[in-house]
Motif scaffolding. Structure first.
Motif, PDB file in Angstrom:
ATOM      1  N   SER A  13       0.832  -1.204   0.000  1.00 48.06           N
ATOM      2  CA  SER A  13       0.000   0.000   0.000  1.00 48.06           C
ATOM      3  C   SER A  13       0.869   1.257   0.000  1.00 48.06           C
ATOM      4  O   SER A  13       0.639   2.190  -0.778  1.00 48.06           O
ATOM      5  N   GLU A  14       1.880   1.251   0.861  1.00 51.38           N
ATOM      6  CA  GLU A  14       2.770   2.412   0.940  1.00 51.38           C
ATOM      7  C   GLU A  14       3.567   2.585  -0.348  1.00 51.38           C
ATOM      8  O   GLU A  14       3.737   3.702  -0.839  1.00 51.38           O
ATOM      9  N   THR A  15       4.031   1.480  -0.910  1.00 46.01           N
ATOM     10  CA  THR A  15       4.817   1.547  -2.153  1.00 46.01           C
ATOM     11  C   THR A  15       3.985   2.128  -3.297  1.00 46.01           C
ATOM     12  O   THR A  15       4.443   3.026  -4.026  1.00 46.01           O
ATOM     13  N   VAL A  16       2.764   1.609  -3.464  1.00 48.85           N
ATOM     14  CA  VAL A  16       1.901   2.071  -4.553  1.00 48.85           C
ATOM     15  C   VAL A  16       1.490   3.527  -4.336  1.00 48.85           C
ATOM     16  O   VAL A  16       1.543   4.345  -5.270  1.00 48.85           O
ATOM     17  N   SER A  17       1.097   3.864  -3.114  1.00 46.29           N
ATOM     18  CA  SER A  17       0.631   5.239  -2.855  1.00 46.29           C
ATOM     19  C   SER A  17       1.764   6.241  -3.034  1.00 46.29           C
ATOM     20  O   SER A  17       1.559   7.313  -3.620  1.00 46.29           O
ATOM     21  N   ASP A  18       2.961   5.899  -2.558  1.00 46.27           N
ATOM     22  CA  ASP A  18       4.113   6.814  -2.722  1.00 46.27           C
ATOM     23  C   ASP A  18       4.418   7.034  -4.202  1.00 46.27           C
ATOM     24  O   ASP A  18       4.675   8.164  -4.647  1.00 46.27           O
ATOM     25  N   TYR A  19       4.385   5.948  -4.977  1.00 41.88           N
ATOM     26  CA  TYR A  19       4.685   6.043  -6.404  1.00 41.88           C
ATOM     27  C   TYR A  19       3.666   6.920  -7.121  1.00 41.88           C
ATOM     28  O   TYR A  19       4.035   7.811  -7.905  1.00 41.88           O
ATOM     29  N   PHE A  20       2.378   6.694  -6.851  1.00 39.13           N
ATOM     30  CA  PHE A  20       1.348   7.465  -7.549  1.00 39.13           C
ATOM     31  C   PHE A  20       1.322   8.917  -7.092  1.00 39.13           C
ATOM     32  O   PHE A  20       1.031   9.814  -7.889  1.00 39.13           O
ATOM     33  N   GLU A  21       1.640   9.170  -5.845  1.00 37.37           N
ATOM     34  CA  GLU A  21       1.722  10.560  -5.395  1.00 37.37           C
ATOM     35  C   GLU A  21       2.893  11.278  -6.059  1.00 37.37           C
ATOM     36  O   GLU A  21       2.789  12.457  -6.399  1.00 37.37           O
ATOM     37  N   GLU A  22       3.993  10.550  -6.288  1.00 40.01           N
ATOM     38  CA  GLU A  22       5.128  11.134  -7.027  1.00 40.01           C
ATOM     39  C   GLU A  22       4.732  11.451  -8.470  1.00 40.01           C
ATOM     40  O   GLU A  22       5.286  12.374  -9.082  1.00 40.01           O
ATOM     41  N   GLN A  23       3.772  10.699  -9.015  1.00 38.56           N
ATOM     42  CA  GLN A  23       3.309  10.920 -10.384  1.00 38.56           C
ATOM     43  C   GLN A  23       2.203  11.984 -10.457  1.00 38.56           C
ATOM     44  O   GLN A  23       1.650  12.226 -11.524  1.00 38.56           O
ATOM     45  N   GLY A  24       1.859  12.592  -9.326  1.00 35.61           N
ATOM     46  CA  GLY A  24       0.913  13.702  -9.337  1.00 35.61           C
ATOM     47  C   GLY A  24      -0.512  13.350  -8.965  1.00 35.61           C
ATOM     48  O   GLY A  24      -1.427  14.148  -9.197  1.00 35.61           O
ATOM     49  N   PHE A  25      -0.716  12.173  -8.372  1.00 37.04           N
ATOM     50  CA  PHE A  25      -2.050  11.761  -7.956  1.00 37.04           C
ATOM     51  C   PHE A  25      -2.247  12.004  -6.466  1.00 37.04           C
ATOM     52  O   PHE A  25      -1.286  12.044  -5.694  1.00 37.04           O
ATOM     53  N   ASP A  26      -3.507  12.120  -6.085  1.00 36.41           N
ATOM     54  CA  ASP A  26      -3.887  12.163  -4.676  1.00 36.41           C
ATOM     55  C   ASP A  26      -4.418  10.771  -4.329  1.00 36.41           C
ATOM     56  O   ASP A  26      -5.382  10.305  -4.939  1.00 36.41           O
ATOM     57  N   VAL A  27      -3.776  10.083  -3.378  1.00 38.84           N
ATOM     58  CA  VAL A  27      -4.124   8.694  -3.057  1.00 38.84           C
ATOM     59  C   VAL A  27      -4.659   8.601  -1.635  1.00 38.84           C
ATOM     60  O   VAL A  27      -4.031   9.084  -0.696  1.00 38.84           O
ATOM     61  N   VAL A  28      -5.823   7.972  -1.499  1.00 39.06           N
ATOM     62  CA  VAL A  28      -6.404   7.683  -0.187  1.00 39.06           C
ATOM     63  C   VAL A  28      -6.290   6.181   0.038  1.00 39.06           C
ATOM     64  O   VAL A  28      -6.820   5.387  -0.753  1.00 39.06           O
ATOM     65  N   CYS A  29      -5.603   5.778   1.106  1.00 49.28           N
ATOM     66  CA  CYS A  29      -5.375   4.370   1.387  1.00 49.28           C
ATOM     67  C   CYS A  29      -6.385   3.850   2.412  1.00 49.28           C
ATOM     68  O   CYS A  29      -6.600   4.485   3.449  1.00 49.28           O
ATOM     69  N   VAL A  30      -6.979   2.713   2.123  1.00 50.41           N
ATOM     70  CA  VAL A  30      -7.843   2.014   3.074  1.00 50.41           C
ATOM     71  C   VAL A  30      -7.409   0.558   3.105  1.00 50.41           C
ATOM     72  O   VAL A  30      -6.756   0.068   2.171  1.00 50.41           O
TER      73      VAL A  30
END
Length: 222
Positions: A15-32
């Motif tokens: 979860s942390e790996t995917v969210s960090d990557y997508f946030e670096e690409q300019g997305f806002d990620v909400v993890c549940v």
């Protein structure tokens, strides 16, 4: 305003790996981290895309998407799962997903799949939509620019613009606009809608959004 993604994944490291990557690409990620939490978050927020693991606590990703689709929410969804049988693939698509990717996967591949689906929301398949000669909208980053300068919109103005761009030259009745722009637990307002329309007209030009009395609005796209 960034595209907003819900990530349902109970593996904390992934979860942390995917969210960090997508946030670096300019997305806002909400993890549940479980199905019930995912359902609550989907009803509380407006997401541009759902990334759903299947084997998670309380409610499976399949059950989450079934419930979402039963409520007539058409937010694009991708299953990310270790299930690799054809039966699982078939069940995933029967639930209403837009794509299905098996673990382990490359983050770049997931990004490409996400970007492709987000582009599909618009009749114009290009990432950059030319609204006028000077004004553009990026369907991935949700950025509106006038002569290259970003124009800030509030959330409802952004959603209204996206709805118009997804349905150019089409009559959008008031109820359809209210359902898309306002959250399920919010009370819509005729006056607020007129204000958002007025603000968009100031940016895009008066002739871009036509009011059809007592019916709704039409966005003129050449």
């Amino acid at each position: 305003m960034k595209s907003k993604i819900l990530l349902l994944e109970d593996d904390l490291n992934l979860s942390e790996t995917v969210s960090d990557y997508f946030e670096e690409q300019g997305f806002d990620v909400v993890c549940v981290y479980d199905g019930d939490e995912a359902i609550s978050s989907i009803y509380e927020h407006n997401f541009d895309l759902l990334l759903l693991d299947v084997n998670v606590p309380n409610k499976s990703g399949f059950d989450v998407l079934k419930e979402v689709r039963n409520q007539n929410k058409n937010t694009p969804a991708i299953f990310i799962t270790s299930l690799n049988s054809m039966d699982s693939l078939e069940e995933g698509f029967s639930c209403g997903c837009d794509d299905y990717i098996r673990k382990p996967f490359e983050l770049k591949e997931l990004l490409i799949r996400v970007q492709t689906i987000l582009k599909r929301e618009f009749s114009n398949k290009n990432e950059l939509i030319n609204i006028t000669e000077k004004i553009t909208f990026n369907s991935i980053s949700n950025e509106l620019r006038d002569n290259g300068v970003e124009v800030k919109l509030n959330l409802k103005e952004l959603k209204l613009l996206k709805l118009f761009l997804q349905h150019p030259n089409e009559l959008l009745v008031h109820d359809r606009i209210y359902d898309y722009v306002w959250d399920y637990d919010e009370e819509y307002s005729d006056n607020s809608l007129r204000t958002y329309i007025k603000n968009l007209r100031k940016i895009l030009g008066k002739d871009k959004i036509v009011s059809l009395k007592k019916l709704g609005y039409r966005f003129n796209q050449e």
